[in-house]
Design an enzyme around this catalytic site. Structure first.
Site, PDB file in Angstrom:
ATOM      1  N   LYS A   4      14.360  54.372 -12.626  1.00 52.37           N
ATOM      2  CA  LYS A   4      15.225  53.194 -12.820  1.00 52.37           C
ATOM      3  C   LYS A   4      16.693  53.609 -12.780  1.00 52.37           C
ATOM      4  CE  LYS A   4      11.460  51.433 -15.586  1.00 52.37           C
ATOM      5  NZ  LYS A   4      10.876  51.408 -16.945  1.00 52.37           N
ATOM      6  N   LYS A  19      14.453  56.368 -24.070  1.00 51.73           N
ATOM      7  CA  LYS A  19      13.006  56.554 -23.940  1.00 51.73           C
ATOM      8  C   LYS A  19      12.454  56.708 -25.349  1.00 51.73           C
ATOM      9  CE  LYS A  19      13.879  60.320 -21.423  1.00 51.73           C
ATOM     10  NZ  LYS A  19      13.028  60.298 -20.262  1.00 51.73           N
ATOM     11  N   ARG A  20      11.128  56.693 -25.500  1.00 53.92           N
ATOM     12  CA  ARG A  20      10.569  56.938 -26.824  1.00 53.92           C
ATOM     13  C   ARG A  20      11.072  58.280 -27.367  1.00 53.92           C
ATOM     14  NH1 ARG A  20       6.551  53.207 -28.871  1.00 53.92           N
ATOM     15  NH2 ARG A  20       6.257  54.809 -30.439  1.00 53.92           N
ATOM     16  N   THR A  59       9.348  57.135 -15.906  1.00 55.21           N
ATOM     17  CA  THR A  59       9.674  56.059 -14.973  1.00 55.21           C
ATOM     18  C   THR A  59      11.119  55.608 -15.177  1.00 55.21           C
ATOM     19  OG1 THR A  59       8.549  54.625 -16.554  1.00 55.21           O
ATOM     20  CG2 THR A  59       7.378  55.125 -14.530  1.00 55.21           C
ATOM     21  N   HIS A  94      -2.675  59.538 -17.808  1.00 53.05           N
ATOM     22  CA  HIS A  94      -1.211  59.538 -17.997  1.00 53.05           C
ATOM     23  C   HIS A  94      -0.736  60.665 -18.902  1.00 53.05           C
ATOM     24  CE1 HIS A  94      -0.492  55.388 -16.392  1.00 53.05           C
ATOM     25  NE2 HIS A  94      -1.758  55.235 -16.765  1.00 53.05           N
ATOM     26  N   LYS A  97      10.303  65.319 -25.373  1.00 53.93           N
ATOM     27  CA  LYS A  97      11.346  64.720 -24.531  1.00 53.93           C
ATOM     28  C   LYS A  97      12.723  65.298 -24.870  1.00 53.93           C
ATOM     29  CE  LYS A  97       8.756  60.362 -24.136  1.00 53.93           C
ATOM     30  NZ  LYS A  97       8.524  60.056 -22.701  1.00 53.93           N
TER      31      LYS A  97
END
Ligand code: 26Q
Length: 832
Positions: free
Chosen positions: A677, A565-566, A673, A374, A571
């Protein structure tokens, strides 16, 4: 376990019917009975928590009923079972999901309403089991949902952490971690199985001996033994008989240790021993990336892996088979390297405990195991110092050395005299100190290795494990991640679910490709209007949540621009924050400008030890404080940090998004992911060509996706050319203004020190190319705003996003695992 000689193994029908009938009356009386006999309450006197617990017990009865039938199928001889090993399962709240799976949501609501009780109020009382950090743990939960729905015999194995991921509070703009006490009212969904327990050793030494048959064997004499006790949670498939098990292990002291100490009169010593043992399953590590080798973490991994493998071997032997055929019966999937010790532990069980010859054990083991990677960041690959390994798992280290010896022999046959390659491929890294490379262990010990998106798999092959791909190109597979439409559409977005059902019938819940049928309605004004109404209603709901949780009032007609998200530098939440500051400056400069009202929403947890991530949380909250208080901005820009992003809080977020922020630096996000969504719920994506964004854009069409940013190749060229972020800052006036404001204390009440680490890092290093992508991002955001001004076109794009994202259902992903990696087939379950 003892099996008493009852006439039939099946429970009595009349007994079952009383507790599993699905009429409104039956549910109501079962609920009242549970309230009375499990909570000792009558409705008039019960607290909301007690009502919730009684309802959960009522639902659980119905799950158990299905599970009993499923167990008979799974234990049939020759049924192949998928075992999903994961250190994390981020299940989310269970009640509504289970009611929907069982098809008794309406009946239950009515049964409760008849007693003056509101189902939604009880559901809101549920504590979610937060037994995961983020993407990887939630993926495991989506996969269980799909396995059950597709009627595939399977079992999930993990750790029953007493404390899951921390609850996040925001105080003075900073993240504060609060212990997650999810078990404080008890867990009504699980069934503890004290009789299903295994012993797991740690430490000690090994000793060679000759057995009665004259074979040389090794015996491990651990100096510490812990007991793992099974706790089972049923996972119901959607409208099918199948109900699978998630089996989580809780660590306990081995009784003999207690007694031994007790007999010696050392009562407190015995209690100490108990505490030390129980520590293993005490708490989830709240990091969503590998950083350093903490002994307790390795103990957790070995603990749950050993219990799980012992459990599945026991099931196999119980049916009269021998250990050397285990691979026929089980396909064991390793969710990242966290369970990679399984390679050594399975060998140990087969060779040392079950007496298989090494070569046969190796064949069984490799055929049983498969590994999912991952990660793309090389520094995030798990590696453990050899001395720690030697101390904690001496027998496993010997086995790893032996596997390595055989493996490197093979490498040297293929590439004679290429010692550099042998060193690169070795399971042991020699980097001053020596380390065990868990990704290499998992790869060598598996018959299939997969990445989680096309791009990630390509990089895995070419860059993370290239030598292994040279050795065996067929080892590598791609299985693009997916998410469950049951939770993230049907349960989280009931209005959209109803609209989809009206348009294409209700089979879409199990076959998400069917939503493509709405595409023909994308230009139908009536359907578009209904679509807009659904989105607006979800935005109103979220506005209510925001008001109650943050005291900020937001306008549901504004553009809801969301990044949840984290929190991670890669990110790039800070890129988003710089855009917010840019909008702020534009409005301040030109208060009369006709700009599209926006509400920018953030949510996510930072790892407690990750200073930069925590500073980004503070930055967002600091910007929000200034922006939201400025009367000049009113009605045009609002910024919200929603605290404590978890599965429960996520559910009202995805349906309410107009815009989904997927803005990681190209080449860093394995998949993502959340992006799926959002898109399924009709949000448009602003994103880079990273992870699953690439495939989402291919699926929905480039014209329905806001692409920006450097590609992976351009990222590499940028570094190769010699990246100078300061030069970009010098040449872009808006960027310069925004960064200077952070440095000057504009958002920190004049404090010029607070954001200095962030500013310095961006100007001098900028490891994730925030400045390089800033201009394209801001310009693309301008395009988003222009597009939002045309509601008809926007709605069309939104409909198309939902219509074309059927392939991101976790059902598709699980079908691919089942067919190409596990070779397992569905076995329908008839509920007795
Ligand atoms: C490892 C060792 C010690 C302590 C912690 C860890 C650890 C724990 C969790 C390492 C990694 C994680 C979680 C990783 C994760 O969530 N990865 C994400 O997986 C998703 C599902 O495939 C992807 O969509 C994301 O791109 C990826 O970041």
């Amino acid at each position: 376990m003892t099996h008493r000689p009852f006439p039939a193994a099946r429970p009595d029908r009349a007994l079952i019917k009383g507790r599993t009938d699905n009429s409104v009356e039956a549910i109501r009386s079962a609920f009242l009975a549970n309230l009375l006999f499990t909570q000792a309450r009558v409705p008039e006197r019960a607290t909301v928590t007690e009502l919730y617990l009684a309802l959960a017990a009522t639902v659980r009865d119905r799950l158990i009923h299905r599970w009993m039938s499923t167990a008979q199928v799974v234990t049939r001889p020759n049924v192949r079972v998928a075992c999903y090993l994961s250190a994390e399962f981020l299940l989310g709240p269970q009640l509504l999901n289970n009611l929907v799976a069982l098809g008794i949501e309406a009946e239950t609501r009515e049964a409760l309403a008849g007693l003056g009780i509101d189902l939604a109020e009880l559901a809101a009382r549920e504590e979610e089991p937060g037994l995961g950090n983020g993407g990887l743990g939630r993926l495991a939960a989506c996969y269980l949902d799909s396995l059950a729905t597709l009627e595939i015999p399977a079992i999930g194995y993990g750790i029953r952490y007493e404390f899951g991921i921390f609850d996040q509070e925001i105080r003075d703009g900073w993240q504060v971690e609060v212990t997650d006490k999810w078990l404080q009212h008890g867990n009504p969904w699980e069934i503890p199985r004290p009789e299903i327990a295994y012993r797991v050793g740690f430490g000690g030494r090994t000793e060679a001996f000759e057995d009665v048959a004259g074979h040389w064997r090794v015996r491990w004499i651990p100096d510490r033994v812990v007991r793992g006790v099974a706790h089972d949670t049923p996972v119901a498939g959607y409208r099918v008989g199948t109900c699978l098990l998630l089996r989580l292990w809780r660590a306990e002291a081995v009784e003999s240790f207690d007694f031994q100490a007790f007999n010696l009169g050392d009562y407190l010593g015995a209690v100490d021993q108990k505490v030390v043992s129980e520590n293993i399953s005490k708490v989830l590590y709240p990091n969503d990336a590998w950083s350093q080798g903490r002994q307790l973490r390795l103990e957790q991994q070995h603990f749950f892996v050993s219990c799980s493998l012992q459990d599945l071997l026991r099931l196999h032997l119980l049916q009269g088979h021998s250990a050397d055929t285990s691979h026929h019966r089980f396909a064991v999937q390793l969710n990242d390297t966290h369970p990679a010790i399984a390679v050594a532990e399975l060998m140990r069980l087969l060779v040392d405990e079950h007496g298989l010859p090494w070569e046969r054990a190796w064949e069984v083991s490799r055929r049983a195991l498969a590994y999912t990677n991952h990660t793309l960041l090389p520094e995030a690959l798990e590696r453990w110092p050899v001395p720690l390994f030697a101390r904690l798992l001496p027998r496993h280290l010997e086995i790893i050395y032996e596997i390595n010896r055989c493996f490197l022999d093979e490498v040297r046959v293929r590439w004679p005299a290429d010692e550099a390659r042998a060193a690169r491929m070795s399971l042991i890294e020699k980097d001053g100190e020596r380390f065990v490379r868990m990704a290499h262990l998992a790869t060598v010990g598996s018959h299939a290795v997969n990445g989680v998106t096309a791009l990630h798999t390509e990089l895995l092959r070419r860059e993370v494990l290239p030598d292994f791909a040279d050795l065996d190109p067929y080892l590598f597979h791609n299985v693009t991640n997916g998410v469950t439409p049951r939770r993230f559409l049907r349960v989280a977005n009931p209005r959209l679910a109803a609209l989809l059902t009206e348009a294409v019938g209700d089979d879409w819940v199990k076959n998400l490709e069917l939503v493509r049928g709405i595409e023909t309605r994308a230009d139908d004004p009536v359907f578009r209007e209904a679509w807009r109404e659904v989105k607006l209603a979800a935005k109103r709901d979220l506005a209510g949540v925001i008001l109650s949780r943050t005291d900020v009032e937001v306008d549901p007609s504004s553009l809801f621009d969301i990044q949840v998200k984290r929190i991670h530098e890669y990110k790039r939440q800070h890129l988003n924050a710089l855009h917010v500051v840019t909008l702020y400056n534009r409005i301040r400069r030109n208060p009369g400008a006709d700009i599209v009202p926006r509400t920018v929403i953030f949510g996510g947890k930072a790892a407690p030890g990750y200073r930069m991530a925590k500073l980004i949380v503070k930055l967002i909250n600091s910007i929000a404080e200034v922006v939201n208080a400025d009367p000049l901005l009113a009605g045009r820009l609002k910024v919200v940090f929603l605290p404590d992003f978890n599965v429960t809080n996520a559910q009202p977020i995805y349906p309410a998004a107009d815009l989904s922020e997927q803005i990681s630096t190209a080449g860093k996000e394995a998949s993502g992911t959340g992006n799926m969504k959002f898109a399924m719920n009709g949000a448009l994506t602003i994103g880079t060509l990273d992870g699953a964004n690439v495939e989402i854009r291919d699926a929905v069409g480039a014209e329905n996706f806001f692409l920006f940013g450097l590609t992976l190749d351009q990222v590499r060229e940028t570094w190769a050319r010699g990246y100078r972020p300061r030069a970009i800052w010098e040449s872009d006036a808006e960027l310069q203004e925004a960064i200077n404001q952070l440095a000057a204390g504009t958002f920190s009440r004049g404090d010029t020190e607070l954001f200095r680490p962030l500013v310095d890092n961006l100007l001098d290093h900028d490891p994730f190319l925030v400045l390089a992508d800033y201009r394209d991002y801001v310009d693309t955001q301008d395009g988003v705003a222009r597009a939002f001004l045309d509601p008809d076109h926007w709605t069309r794009m939104s409909i198309v996003n939902t219509a074309r994202t059927g392939c991101f259902s976790s059902d598709r992903a699980i079908r691919e695992y089942a067919e190409s990696i596990w070779r397992v087939v569905p076995v329908p379950v008839e509920v007795q």
